[in-house]
Design a protein around this motif. Structure first.
Motif, mmCIF file in Angstrom:
data_model
loop_
_atom_site.group_PDB
_atom_site.id
_atom_site.type_symbol
_atom_site.label_atom_id
_atom_site.label_comp_id
_atom_site.label_asym_id
_atom_site.label_seq_id
_atom_site.Cartn_x
_atom_site.Cartn_y
_atom_site.Cartn_z
ATOM 1 N N ALA A 1 0.230 6.204 -19.251
ATOM 2 C CA ALA A 1 0.904 4.959 -19.132
ATOM 3 C C ALA A 1 2.507 5.173 -19.082
ATOM 4 O O ALA A 1 3.149 4.554 -18.618
ATOM 5 C CB ALA A 1 0.494 4.271 -20.469
ATOM 6 N N LEU A 2 2.834 6.303 -20.051
ATOM 7 C CA LEU A 2 4.410 6.258 -20.026
ATOM 8 C C LEU A 2 4.879 7.047 -18.718
ATOM 9 O O LEU A 2 5.956 6.750 -18.563
ATOM 10 C CB LEU A 2 4.555 7.312 -21.164
ATOM 11 N N ALA A 3 4.236 7.624 -17.973
ATOM 12 C CA ALA A 3 4.533 8.359 -16.832
ATOM 13 C C ALA A 3 4.756 7.138 -15.780
ATOM 14 O O ALA A 3 5.792 6.970 -15.059
ATOM 15 C CB ALA A 3 3.604 9.318 -16.050
ATOM 16 N N LEU A 4 3.887 6.212 -15.684
ATOM 17 C CA LEU A 4 3.971 5.067 -15.050
ATOM 18 C C LEU A 4 5.160 4.031 -15.382
ATOM 19 O O LEU A 4 6.023 3.732 -14.451
ATOM 20 C CB LEU A 4 2.939 4.096 -14.933
ATOM 21 N N ILE A 5 5.365 4.013 -16.505
ATOM 22 C CA ILE A 5 6.560 3.161 -17.187
ATOM 23 C C ILE A 5 7.915 3.817 -16.762
ATOM 24 O O ILE A 5 8.845 3.425 -16.276
ATOM 25 C CB ILE A 5 6.487 3.074 -18.608
ATOM 26 N N LEU B 1 0.999 -1.100 0.082
ATOM 27 C CA LEU B 1 -0.104 0.053 0.046
ATOM 28 C C LEU B 1 0.773 1.223 0.111
ATOM 29 O O LEU B 1 0.679 2.261 -0.819
ATOM 30 C CB LEU B 1 -1.091 -0.151 1.000
ATOM 31 N N ILE B 2 1.972 1.354 0.673
ATOM 32 C CA ILE B 2 2.645 2.347 1.016
ATOM 33 C C ILE B 2 3.544 2.557 -0.475
ATOM 34 O O ILE B 2 3.618 3.751 -0.942
ATOM 35 C CB ILE B 2 3.745 2.448 2.198
ATOM 36 N N ALA B 3 4.014 1.334 -0.936
ATOM 37 C CA ALA B 3 4.912 1.478 -1.906
ATOM 38 C C ALA B 3 3.958 2.136 -3.261
ATOM 39 O O ALA B 3 4.289 2.745 -4.382
ATOM 40 C CB ALA B 3 5.363 0.028 -2.321
ATOM 41 N N THR B 4 2.669 1.534 -3.427
ATOM 42 C CA THR B 4 1.900 1.687 -4.271
ATOM 43 C C THR B 4 1.572 3.411 -4.184
ATOM 44 O O THR B 4 1.482 3.976 -5.182
ATOM 45 C CB THR B 4 0.331 1.181 -4.341
ATOM 46 N N ILE C 1 -0.110 -5.514 -8.887
ATOM 47 C CA ILE C 1 -0.498 -4.116 -8.612
ATOM 48 C C ILE C 1 -0.092 -3.129 -9.798
ATOM 49 O O ILE C 1 -0.784 -2.198 -10.049
ATOM 50 C CB ILE C 1 0.478 -3.814 -7.452
ATOM 51 N N ILE C 2 1.164 -3.178 -10.429
ATOM 52 C CA ILE C 2 1.545 -2.242 -11.404
ATOM 53 C C ILE C 2 0.592 -2.390 -12.603
ATOM 54 O O ILE C 2 0.353 -1.471 -13.047
ATOM 55 C CB ILE C 2 3.055 -2.912 -11.938
ATOM 56 N N THR C 3 0.301 -3.701 -13.040
ATOM 57 C CA THR C 3 -0.747 -3.912 -13.997
ATOM 58 C C THR C 3 -2.279 -3.076 -13.606
ATOM 59 O O THR C 3 -2.545 -2.412 -14.408
ATOM 60 C CB THR C 3 -0.890 -5.352 -14.126
ATOM 61 N N VAL C 4 -2.409 -3.415 -12.367
ATOM 62 C CA VAL C 4 -3.902 -2.755 -12.058
ATOM 63 C C VAL C 4 -3.629 -1.297 -11.934
ATOM 64 O O VAL C 4 -4.462 -0.532 -12.291
ATOM 65 C CB VAL C 4 -4.118 -3.322 -10.673
ATOM 66 N N LEU C 5 -2.072 -0.849 -11.529
ATOM 67 C CA LEU C 5 -2.063 0.838 -11.744
ATOM 68 C C LEU C 5 -2.204 1.296 -12.939
ATOM 69 O O LEU C 5 -2.695 2.203 -13.447
ATOM 70 C CB LEU C 5 -0.651 1.212 -11.022
ATOM 71 N N GLY D 1 9.135 2.730 -3.931
ATOM 72 C CA GLY D 1 7.746 2.467 -4.785
ATOM 73 C C GLY D 1 7.698 0.880 -4.870
ATOM 74 O O GLY D 1 8.697 0.322 -4.589
ATOM 75 N N ILE D 2 6.897 0.836 -5.765
ATOM 76 C CA ILE D 2 6.303 -0.542 -6.207
ATOM 77 C C ILE D 2 7.632 -1.502 -6.809
ATOM 78 O O ILE D 2 7.841 -2.374 -6.703
ATOM 79 C CB ILE D 2 5.052 -0.905 -6.782
ATOM 80 N N ALA D 3 8.333 -0.621 -7.717
ATOM 81 C CA ALA D 3 9.282 -1.142 -8.538
ATOM 82 C C ALA D 3 10.396 -1.744 -7.519
ATOM 83 O O ALA D 3 11.192 -2.861 -7.789
ATOM 84 C CB ALA D 3 10.036 -0.176 -9.764
#
Lengths: 263, 256
Positions: free
Chosen positions: A189-193, A57-60, A233-237, A210-212
């Motif tokens: 999408a690019l910002a997340l990547i 949760l924190i990482a997300t 989680i990354i996919t859901v994000l 973070g999640i990575a």
């Protein structure tokens, strides 16, 4: 009636397919006795997710804040650059080549440099990386939108002596809105990547991880179930960010633009 | 009778005058030595094949483009010209009333004035019921009427029309031509009407200039005499058909 049926089936069919895949996956793991470190079963992944829910949760939240900060920055800077380039030919000639460079340079190649510059604050490094990764579609699409303004409408505004500021506010910007929103969906999408790629290289730990980072550490420790949970989680994000911008686009365009007849 | 009375009040002083006007785009001559006089209150038709520079002529008259050579006198008040294009050219993100209001917003009129004028033209053009609708919710004919309302809302002295009915069906075209003609008579407008349609031009205009194919030059001028004639009867009269044939002959001869 038909519309409800279509909406229900478009939701139900992928869900049934997902349930089938998960059950089949679970069966394969049990049947072939595949070790957890190599390929965990869906139940293992769920278990890892529940056990580490607070960390996730924190990482997300960290990853989301990096992503949304980068998108906000790229909206402000990207739209301003696009308007500047559109309004002033000299600016177009001066900075357009550098905008292209921004897009063609692989983001990973500049991360080490940013880490040197902002070593005291990795969060800023990550935001800058995500910002660089996602600004180009905003600039490019907004600029195309501004340039695609109906020429006859421009003539009508000019014939009554409309000022450039008035035209920008009432004609050019609304006309570019569908293009900008289309760019925003790509940028999200690019910002997340960009943010996740940067985190992989920066390898930041501690409170700001973070999640990575969880993904990376799970890989090092062979906690494949945790790795899968992070991947999920990354996919859901990614889906969440895309859906959010798609919804914003729908809200802003639904009454007048053909691209928004359905959401 | 109304027509005759109004026509008699119209001035015969040159309102817009072109003397040997040419227009070039880089090395391409689009209009060559065009001379014409337009009197206040006249409805002038510009007829000619595609590529004869008809639309360019309108942009010159509107002041959106500059002439390359010759002299152009335009005695109309600045900002008192209006343009109607082939497409309705409405802003899809604005409702019908917001679209019609835009010239008045540019001219910086008060909210109340804008509302009054917009409502007036919405009613004249039978659009009041649809004022809150977006253009994509309306038919082609309604959109074109909205475009005409937007042009008329500033009470222009000159209305420039670039094939405004080209995309509409025959019945709708005739209905809109009738509406425009009525407004023209009531408002003492000066109209310049670019079209491919000979019948429309003969019905609507007092005088027609016929242009040759590229570069655009005037090859004929027809004065139309429809005084004392009921406009409904005029459309089916011998004079109307003879004028159409005369123009067709000039155009056909110019192509040979």
């Amino acid at each position: 009636m038909n519309r409800t049926k279509i909406n229900l089936t478009s939701f139900l069919y992928p869900l049934l397919f997902l349930i089938f895949i998960l059950l089949f996956w679970e069966f394969l793991i049990i049947y072939f006795k595949i070790p957890k470190y190599f390929l965990p079963s869906p139940s293992n992944v769920l278990n890892a997710f529940i056990l580490n829910i607070k960390t996730f949760l924190i990482a997300t939240l960290v990853t989301l804040s990096i992503t949304f900060l980068a998108i906000t920055l790229s909206i402000i800077s990207g739209v301003l650059i696009a308007i500047g380039v559109f309004q002033y030919k000299i600016l177009d000639k001066t900075i357009s080549p550098y905008i292209v460079i921004l897009q063609t340079t692989p983001i990973v190649s500049i991360i080490p440099l940013l880490i040197i510059w902002f070593k005291s604050n990795t969060f800023i490094t990550l935001v800058i990386c995500a910002w660089i990764a996602c600004i180009f579609p905003i600039i490019s699409n907004t600029l195309i939108g501004l340039k695609s303004t109906d020429k006859s409408l421009i003539k009508i505004f000019r014939i009554y002596g409309a000022s450039q500021t008035f035209m920008l506010k009432k004609l050019y910007i609304p006309s570019a809105l569908p293009y900008f929103l289309s760019g925003l969906k790509i940028s999200g999408a690019l910002a997340l990547i960009g943010g996740i790629s940067a985190e992989f290289i920066a390898g930041t730990g501690g409170r700001a991880s973070g999640i990575a980072y969880i993904l990376l550490m799970a890989g090092y420790n062979l906690e494949t179930d945790k790795l899968f949970a992070a991947l999920f989680i990354i996919t859901v994000l990614g889906i969440f960010i895309y859906s959010l911008f798609n919804f914003i686009s729908y809200l802003l365009l639904k009454q007048w633009h053909d691209s928004s007849t359905n959401f | 009778m109304l027509y005759q009375t109004l026509l008699n009040t119209r001035s015969h002083v040159d309102f817009i005058k072109l003397d040997n006007v040419s227009k070039m785009f880089q090395n391409l001559t689009v209009l060559k030595k065009v001379s014409m006089e337009i009197h206040k209150g006249e409805f002038i038709g510009i007829l000619g094949p595609s590529g004869c520079g008809k639309s360019t002529l309108l942009t010159l008259l509107s002041g959106l483009e500059k002439i390359s050579s010759g002299v152009l006198h335009n005695n109309s008040t600045k900002g008192k010209s209006a343009f109607v294009f082939q497409d309705s050219c409405l802003m899809p993100w604005k409702t019908l009333e917001q679209n019609i209001a835009i010239p008045l917003e540019i001219l910086n009129l008060s909210r109340q004035e804008i509302e009054e004028k917009v409502n007036k033209y919405l009613k004249i053009l039978d659009l009041y019921k649809f004022r809150k609708n977006y253009p994509r919710e309306l038919s082609g004919g309604m959109k074109m009427r909205a475009s005409i309302a937007r042009a008329l809302v500033t009470d222009p002295e000159v209305i420039l029309m670039d094939e405004p009915f080209a995309s509409l069906d025959q019945i709708l075209r005739e209905r809109l031509v009738d509406e425009i003609y009525e407004i023209y008579l009531r408002k003492n407008l000066t109209g310049i009407f670019v079209t491919h349609n000979i019948a429309e031009a003969v019905f609507l205009c007092n005088r027609i200039y016929i242009f040759s194919f590229h570069p655009g030059q005037i090859i004929g001028q027809i004065q139309i005499n429809k005084s004392n004639m009921d406009m409904k009867k005029y459309r089916n009269s011998d004079v109307f058909h003879q004028t159409c044939v005369k123009i067709r002959t000039i155009l056909e001869n110019s192509n040979e």
